[in-house]
Design a protein around this motif. Structure first.
Motif, PDB file in Angstrom:
ATOM      1  N   LYS A  60      17.333  36.205   2.758  1.00  0.00           N
ATOM      2  CA  LYS A  60      15.885  35.709   3.324  1.00  0.00           C
ATOM      3  C   LYS A  60      14.985  36.628   4.095  1.00  0.00           C
ATOM      4  N   GLY A  62      13.489  38.982   3.085  1.00  0.00           N
ATOM      5  CA  GLY A  62      12.359  39.387   2.031  1.00  0.00           C
ATOM      6  C   GLY A  62      12.553  40.526   1.035  1.00  0.00           C
ATOM      7  N   ALA A  77      12.847  37.009  -8.411  1.00  0.00           N
ATOM      8  CA  ALA A  77      12.826  35.792  -8.221  1.00  0.00           C
ATOM      9  C   ALA A  77      12.582  35.603  -6.510  1.00  0.00           C
TER      10      ALA A  77
HETATM   11  N1  LIG Z   1       4.974  35.575   5.526  1.00  0.00           N
HETATM   12  C1  LIG Z   1       5.715  36.411   4.779  1.00  0.00           C
HETATM   13  N2  LIG Z   1       6.791  36.006   4.113  1.00  0.00           N
HETATM   14  C2  LIG Z   1       7.532  36.559   3.424  1.00  0.00           C
HETATM   15  C3  LIG Z   1       7.276  37.767   3.234  1.00  0.00           C
HETATM   16  N3  LIG Z   1       8.337  38.538   2.427  1.00  0.00           N
HETATM   17  C4  LIG Z   1       8.979  37.190   1.981  1.00  0.00           C
HETATM   18  N4  LIG Z   1       8.504  36.079   2.448  1.00  0.00           N
HETATM   19  C5  LIG Z   1       9.355  34.907   2.270  1.00  0.00           C
HETATM   20  O1  LIG Z   1      10.466  34.912   2.804  1.00  0.00           O
HETATM   21  C6  LIG Z   1      11.278  34.099   1.677  1.00  0.00           C
HETATM   22  C7  LIG Z   1      12.609  34.746   1.264  1.00  0.00           C
HETATM   23  O2  LIG Z   1      11.906  35.776   0.393  1.00  0.00           O
HETATM   24  P1  LIG Z   1      12.756  36.686  -0.756  1.00  0.00           P
HETATM   25  O3  LIG Z   1      11.873  37.837  -0.919  1.00  0.00           O
HETATM   26  O4  LIG Z   1      13.369  35.993  -1.574  1.00  0.00           O
HETATM   27  O5  LIG Z   1      13.959  37.173   0.187  1.00  0.00           O
HETATM   28  P2  LIG Z   1      15.459  37.844  -0.043  1.00  0.00           P
HETATM   29  O6  LIG Z   1      15.783  38.712   1.113  1.00  0.00           O
HETATM   30  O7  LIG Z   1      15.329  38.324  -1.528  1.00  0.00           O
HETATM   31  O8  LIG Z   1      16.322  36.693  -0.309  1.00  0.00           O
HETATM   32  P3  LIG Z   1      17.617  36.484  -1.100  1.00  0.00           P
HETATM   33  O9  LIG Z   1      17.552  36.862  -2.310  1.00  0.00           O
HETATM   34  O10 LIG Z   1      18.212  34.883  -0.955  1.00  0.00           O
HETATM   35  O11 LIG Z   1      18.557  37.038  -0.297  1.00  0.00           O
HETATM   36  C8  LIG Z   1      10.202  33.769   0.768  1.00  0.00           C
HETATM   37  O12 LIG Z   1       9.951  32.317   1.156  1.00  0.00           O
HETATM   38  C9  LIG Z   1       9.197  34.771   0.744  1.00  0.00           C
HETATM   39  O13 LIG Z   1       7.838  34.006   0.415  1.00  0.00           O
HETATM   40  C10 LIG Z   1       6.406  38.554   4.062  1.00  0.00           C
HETATM   41  O14 LIG Z   1       6.165  39.391   3.965  1.00  0.00           O
HETATM   42  N5  LIG Z   1       5.768  37.617   4.778  1.00  0.00           N
END
Ligand SMILES: Nc1nc2c(ncn2[C@@H]2O[C@H](COP(=O)(O)OP(=O)(O)OP(=O)(O)O)[C@@H](O)[C@H]2O)c(=O)[nH]1
Ligand SMILES: [Mg+2]
Length: 574
Positions: A60, A62, A77
């Motif tokens: 998470k 991002g 995704a």
């Molecule tokens: N406000 C904000 N939220 C973000 C940002 N980037 C990601 N998010 C939120 O953070 C959550 C996780 O984002 P992902 O991109 O799925 O994160 P990840 O690191 O790929 O997560 P995993 O694949 O589960 O490890 C989501 O709800 C996104 O909408 C950002 O730059 N700003």
């Protein structure tokens, strides 16, 4: 160098390195090297793959959103829950596609300008509650050429990512870029602290001057591109790939990984070499025990032969004395007198007397030698058994000591082969030792050496004496047909013949003793050689093991050393 030249240089070197890697995998045909071989194969394949940016970070943080923003797509995704559970390699494609390459690896095509020179890889989170996710990332990371380490700008303290960075750093030293993601969620002050913290932690983990980009996918997606930080990342990527420079970078980092793999090969080989050194020491100790055992047993045989010799000697002496007294001049003269009343009845020197004497001697000698032989044979075998137990003890001691090497999973196949060899030797020795106990028992109750004396040696002695009888020498003396005039003369002849007879009798006994002694030594010697040959054969298994393993280590180290030099030469001209 222009882009085309760099491309040609890259291809030429990549081909040479791939051939070297193939040579290495061909020589490392041993189960202990399976993992390294698969790393070598991955490395070899990575030369033909596009320049790769891997995105790594905690769950998470991002990561997937970062890739979507960078490529201007929604290829990955994104979810508030744990989302990415596979490695996804994203490459340029006019038409979108998804292909499942391996169990945990997807290839996705997306139409995005930035992917024309590179590919980007999304990975599962480093602190995923699903342990497997972290392993997937660790396995994949060395295939990438640049790593984007993503931390939430607001909270970059999470230890799992920094631990992962440390592992990456140890395995792979160049091209790590830090991303302070989700910058929109911080105040300016918080962002400043976040960036400072990331720099601090990175330096703590050994990254000398960390490059950090703050980004916000939210801003990027909302069109606030000036403050989203993505333009800076795009610039960085195009700087890296300008004029094909990234291919040289790639060559360098591939060679770094090749060197790390060679280190792993060397480490394994040198551990094996050390362990094999202990095997060699053991083999030398056994050789020493074997030689001294053989030597001592040989001396034992000489002692046994001496003991048997004195039994023979004693009996021969007694019977020679008896023969001598029965052939005394007075006795013979009495035999020759014409008056029967003066003749001795007890000391009659005639054929039946001599035959009786021989039989008696034969029985007594046979019996005492058989007894002595039985005692000595079992004593002899017990001696060999003792040498045996010394050797067995040595092998068992070594096996016990070796158990401390047994825990090393990386050398499992090697350790198992060695354990098998020792087990085999111990089984062989124990079996031989049991056979030897049976043999000792057999000798104790039914000594074949005693038999030799009965059947062979004494017959010769008796034969020598009987031939004297047949020559008539004794009849001449004892037949009583001599005239009174001839008595003195006959006595003279007998005196002369008597000493010759006794001398011949004694001589034939001595010869028999010599023959018996030689036969006895030969028999013991044969037994000794058979048994020690068997022991030696047991240790041939160990010699073969040591030889085979040494040849493997020697060939593999020499090839690894040669390849290391070749790789360094290429590294120096990149
Ligand atoms: N406000 C904000 N939220 C973000 C940002 N980037 C990601 N998010 C939120 O953070 C959550 C996780 O984002 P992902 O991109 O799925 O994160 P990840 O690191 O790929 O997560 P995993 O694949 O589960 O490890 C989501 O709800 C996104 O909408 C950002 O730059 N700003
Ligand atoms: Mg994700």
């Amino acid at each position: 160098m222009n882009a085309q030249l760099i491309d040609e240089t890259y291809r030429e070197h990549a081909r040479a390195i791939q051939l070297s890697l193939k040579e290495l995998s061909d020589i490392l045909t041993d189960p202990d090297f399976t993992e390294i071989i698969s790393e070598i194969r991955d490395l070899s394949l990575s030369f033909d793959k596009p320049f790769m940016f891997a995105v790594i970070g905690e769950v998470k943080s991002g990561k997937s959103s970062f890739i979507n923003s960078l490529t201007g797509s929604d290829i990955c995704a994104v979810d508030a829950d744990i989302c990415t559970d596979r490695v996804q390699q994203i490459v340029y494609s006019d038409e979108p596609f998804i292909e499942h390459l391996e169990k945990y690896l997807d290839l996705k095509g997306v139409h995005s300008e930035i992917l024309k020179d590179i590919s980007i890889v999304d990975t599962p989170g480093t602190d995923s509650i699903i342990a497997e996710h972290e392993d997937i990332t660790k396995r994949f990371a060395p295939n990438s050429n640049v790593i984007f380490f993503v931390f939430p700008a607001l909270n970059p303290h999470h230890s799992s990512s920094w631990e992962m960075l440390k592992i990456m750093k140890d395995q792979w030293s160049r091209n790590i870029i830090f991303i302070a993601a989700q910058a929109d969620r911080c105040s300016e002050k918080e962002l400043e602290t976040g960036l400072k913290k990331i720099a601090e932690y990175a330096m703590e983990k050994g990254v000398a001057s960390p490059v950090i980009f703050p980004t916000s996918s939210k801003w990027e997606q909302e069109g606030e591109v000036r403050k989203s930080g993505f333009q800076e990342i795009r610039n960085y990527i195009s700087d890296t790939t300008r004029g094909g420079r990234h291919m040289l970078l790639k060559l360098k980092d591939r060679l770094d990984i090749a060197e790390i793999l060679l280190d792993k090969v060397d480490e394994k080989l040198s551990k094996r070499f050390q362990i094999l050194g202990r095997d060699r020491d053991l083999r030398m100790n056994i050789s020493m025990l074997y030689e001294s055992g053989l030597d001592n047993t040989q001396k034992e045989i000489e002692k046994i032969a001496d003991r048997m010799n004195s039994v023979f000697e004693r009996t021969s002496r007694d019977y020679t004395e008896r023969l001598k007294s029965n052939l005394s001049t007075g006795n013979i003269l009495r035999q020759a007198l014409p008056f029967p009343k003066f003749r001795s009845t007890h000391h009659k020197v005639d054929r039946p007397f001599l035959e009786g004497l021989l039989r008696e001697m034969n029985d007594e000698l046979g019996e005492s030698l058989a007894r002595e032989a039985a005692d000595n044979a079992s004593f002899f075998i017990d001696g060999i058994k003792y040498r045996f137990s010394e050797i067995i003890r040595e092998v068992e001691k070594a096996r016990e000591l070796y158990s401390r090497d047994a825990g090393d999973k990386a050398l499992q196949a090697f350790i198992n082969r060695r354990e098998e060899t020792l087990k085999d030797i111990l089984n062989g020795l124990t079996e031989m030792s049991t056979d030897l106990s049976l043999l000792a028992n057999l000798e104790r109750h039914n000594p074949d050496i005693g038999d030799t004396v009965m059947k062979g040696g004494l017959i010769a002695a008796a034969g020598a004496l009987l031939s004297l009888i047949a020559q008539g020498a004794i009849f001449d003396a004892t037949g009583g047909a001599l005239s009174a005039v001839g008595i003195l003369g006959a006595g003279g002849i007998i005196i002369f013949k008597r000493s010759r007879m006794i001398r011949d009798f004694r001589k034939s006994l001595d010869e028999t003793n010599k023959r018996f002694s030689a036969e006895l030594q030969k028999r013991f010697q044969n037994k000794l050689e058979l048994i020690f040959d068997d022991i030696r054969r047991q240790f041939e298994k160990m010699d073969n093991h040591i030889e085979r393993e040494s040849v493997f280590i020697k060939n593999a180290s020499s090839l690894a050393g040669k390849k290391r030099n070749d790789f360094r030469k290429i590294q120096s001209i990149c």
